[in-house]
Write a protein that holds these residues in place. Structure first.
Motif, short mmCIF file in Angstrom:
data_model
loop_
_atom_site.label_atom_id
_atom_site.label_comp_id
_atom_site.label_asym_id
_atom_site.label_seq_id
_atom_site.Cartn_x
_atom_site.Cartn_y
_atom_site.Cartn_z
N SER A 63 32.49 41.61 52.85
CA SER A 63 31.87 42.49 51.85
C SER A 63 30.72 43.26 52.48
N GLY A 64 30.30 44.31 51.80
CA GLY A 64 29.19 45.11 52.29
C GLY A 64 29.66 46.36 52.99
N SER A 65 28.75 47.29 53.15
CA SER A 65 29.07 48.59 53.73
C SER A 65 28.54 48.77 55.15
N ALA A 66 27.87 47.77 55.67
CA ALA A 66 27.32 47.88 57.02
C ALA A 66 28.43 47.88 58.05
N PRO A 67 28.24 48.57 59.18
CA PRO A 67 29.25 48.54 60.25
C PRO A 67 29.52 47.11 60.71
N VAL A 68 30.77 46.83 61.06
CA VAL A 68 31.15 45.50 61.53
C VAL A 68 31.62 45.60 62.97
N THR A 69 31.35 44.56 63.74
CA THR A 69 31.84 44.47 65.11
C THR A 69 33.12 43.65 65.11
N VAL A 70 34.17 44.19 65.70
CA VAL A 70 35.46 43.52 65.77
C VAL A 70 35.72 43.18 67.24
N ASP A 71 35.53 41.92 67.58
CA ASP A 71 35.73 41.46 68.95
C ASP A 71 37.19 41.06 69.12
N CYS A 72 37.92 41.84 69.89
CA CYS A 72 39.35 41.60 70.09
C CYS A 72 39.62 40.66 71.26
N HIS A 73 38.56 40.14 71.88
CA HIS A 73 38.71 39.29 73.06
C HIS A 73 39.55 40.04 74.11
N GLU A 74 40.69 39.48 74.51
CA GLU A 74 41.57 40.17 75.46
C GLU A 74 42.90 40.57 74.83
N SER A 75 42.94 40.62 73.50
CA SER A 75 44.19 40.80 72.78
C SER A 75 44.46 42.27 72.47
N GLY A 76 45.45 42.84 73.15
CA GLY A 76 45.87 44.21 72.86
C GLY A 76 46.48 44.32 71.48
N SER A 77 47.18 43.29 71.02
CA SER A 77 47.76 43.32 69.68
C SER A 77 46.67 43.41 68.62
N THR A 78 45.63 42.60 68.76
CA THR A 78 44.54 42.64 67.79
C THR A 78 43.94 44.03 67.71
N LEU A 79 43.65 44.62 68.84
CA LEU A 79 43.03 45.95 68.88
C LEU A 79 43.93 46.99 68.23
N ARG A 80 45.16 47.09 68.69
CA ARG A 80 46.03 48.18 68.26
C ARG A 80 46.55 47.99 66.85
N PHE A 81 46.68 46.75 66.39
CA PHE A 81 47.13 46.51 65.03
C PHE A 81 46.04 46.85 64.01
N LEU A 82 44.78 46.72 64.38
CA LEU A 82 43.71 46.77 63.39
C LEU A 82 42.91 48.06 63.36
N VAL A 83 43.04 48.92 64.37
CA VAL A 83 42.29 50.18 64.35
C VAL A 83 42.64 51.02 63.12
N PRO A 84 43.94 51.29 62.83
CA PRO A 84 44.24 52.06 61.63
C PRO A 84 43.81 51.35 60.34
N LEU A 85 43.93 50.03 60.32
CA LEU A 85 43.58 49.28 59.13
C LEU A 85 42.09 49.41 58.81
N ALA A 86 41.25 49.41 59.84
CA ALA A 86 39.82 49.59 59.62
C ALA A 86 39.55 50.91 58.94
N ALA A 87 40.24 51.96 59.39
CA ALA A 87 40.05 53.28 58.79
C ALA A 87 40.54 53.32 57.35
N VAL A 88 41.66 52.67 57.07
CA VAL A 88 42.21 52.66 55.72
C VAL A 88 41.28 51.88 54.77
N LEU A 89 40.68 50.83 55.26
CA LEU A 89 39.78 50.02 54.43
C LEU A 89 38.42 50.68 54.23
N GLY A 90 38.20 51.81 54.91
CA GLY A 90 36.93 52.52 54.75
C GLY A 90 35.77 51.89 55.49
N LYS A 91 36.07 51.03 56.42
CA LYS A 91 35.03 50.36 57.20
C LYS A 91 34.62 51.22 58.39
N THR A 92 33.35 51.10 58.77
CA THR A 92 32.94 51.55 60.09
C THR A 92 33.01 50.32 60.98
#
Length: 348
Positions: A63-92
């Motif tokens: 919850s909240g509108s503050a920017p969030v840090t998304v640590d993907c560790h070394e996972s390419g799947s985590t990074l590429r799966f979630l970039v569009p989702l962050a934008a759709v959810l309206g998150k920075t």
């Protein structure tokens, strides 16, 4: 400095294959979007990549509108799966990573997402700051970089306010992974319609909990034990689905052609040494890149047979250059391996 001494032996025994990491990534995302957080079996050990996706989804759904840090560790799947989702959810969201992940390609998103209202800020690679909202529309993607970009859009586009299309500008490699994404999404109440050149994705959809979804066991990891059985001891594998949509289900067929004796009984696959192949092999790895390391290792032990693996150039863009690593590693053990721009040539 410690040392490890390896003695000749034959691996044998029975084991339950680990969970499919590919399926687990997708199931975690879909289930958490549905408000369901108990999708993973309680007694299975989780890989670092799966933990990265869990933690990343918790950050994006916080919850909240503050920017969030998304640590993907070394996972390419985590990074590429979630970039569009962050934008759709309206998150920075500020995506970070470690190891080789900050250097891995994300240009596909940097090209297509800003055309749909997404702001992407990067000095080249990670960290990458993404902010939405994202607009529906037509998304053009190349198919020769990674199917993970397709999966990222497939997961996110149903949540938009309007309908969208994904159009492939070149043939999609690792296509079974996109099919897997659609299958998992459908289990959680969301659909994407596959067409000749991509997907039609209706907007205004909602992920819903699935009480009967089970994460499959992993054919990619099973391949290493299939190879072990082929090379000496009898290995029995539990939990694999013979009707799986995983692309690496092809491991059974490939190792059968290599001479493995494979039988199924009561849902258990048994593998042991069989005959010697009488012909050389050409293996197109465009749809099965994750099988290349174990195929290469097994091919080096096929006496008098040449194996050519091609269409595997994307393996140079993983957490390491897997083609170079396999060529060097096998050569150090005395194998006759030639490294090619998009594959390997192995003399058994």
């Amino acid at each position: 400095m410690s040392s490890v001494r390896i003695m000749p032996s034959a691996l044998c025994g029975r084991l339950t294959v680990p969970l499919s990491k590919s399926t687990a990534h997708r199931a975690i995302i879909c289930s958490m979007l549905a408000g369901q957080d108990d999708i993973l079996p309680p007694d299975d050990n989780l890989s670092d990549d799966i933990i990265a996706t869990q933690e990343a989804m918790e950050a994006l759904l916080s919850s909240g509108s503050a920017p969030v840090t998304v640590d993907c560790h070394e996972s390419g799947s985590t990074l590429r799966f979630l970039v569009p989702l962050a934008a759709v959810l309206g998150k920075t969201a500020i995506f970070t990573g470690r190891g080789r992940l900050p250097e891995r390609p994300i240009g596909v998103y940097l090209d297509c997402l800003p055309k749909h209202g997404v702001r992407c800020e990067t000095g080249g690679g990670l960290p990458l700051t993404v902010s939405g909202p994202m607009r529906p529309g037509i998304f053009f993607l190349p198919g020769d970089v990674s199917s993970q970009f397709v999966t990222g859009l497939l997961l996110a586009l149903p949540l938009l306010s309007g309908d969208s299309r994904i159009v492939m500008t070149s043939p999609l490699q690792s296509a079974p992974y996109a099919d897997m994404t659609c299958s998992v999404m459908e289990s959680f109440g969301v659909k994407a319609e596959k067409g000749d050149d991509g997907w039609e994705v209706a907007g205004r959809q909602h992920y819903t909990p699935s009480n009967d979804f089970h994460i499959e066991r992993d054919w990619s990891q099973a391949a290493f034990f299939i190879a072990a059985g082929m090379l000496g001891g009898k290995v029995e594998l539990c939990g694999l689905s013979r009707s799986s949509c995983q692309g690496d289900r092809a491991a059974e067929m490939i190792f059968r052609s290599f001479g493995a004796k494979i039988r199924w009984r009561s849902g258990i696959m048994s593998v042991q040494a069989g005959g010697t192949p009488e012909h050389d092999f050409r293996i197109d790895a465009s749809q099965i890149p994750d099988l290349v390391p174990v195929i290469a290792a097994a091919a080096a032990l096929l006496p008098g047979r040449r194996t050519v693996i091609f269409n595997a150039g994307r393996l140079r863009l993983k957490e390491s250059d897997r083609l170079a690593a396999m060529a060097e590693g096998l050569s150090n053990f005395g194998a006759n391996v030639k490294e090619k721009p998009d594959g390997l040539e192995i003399e058994g």
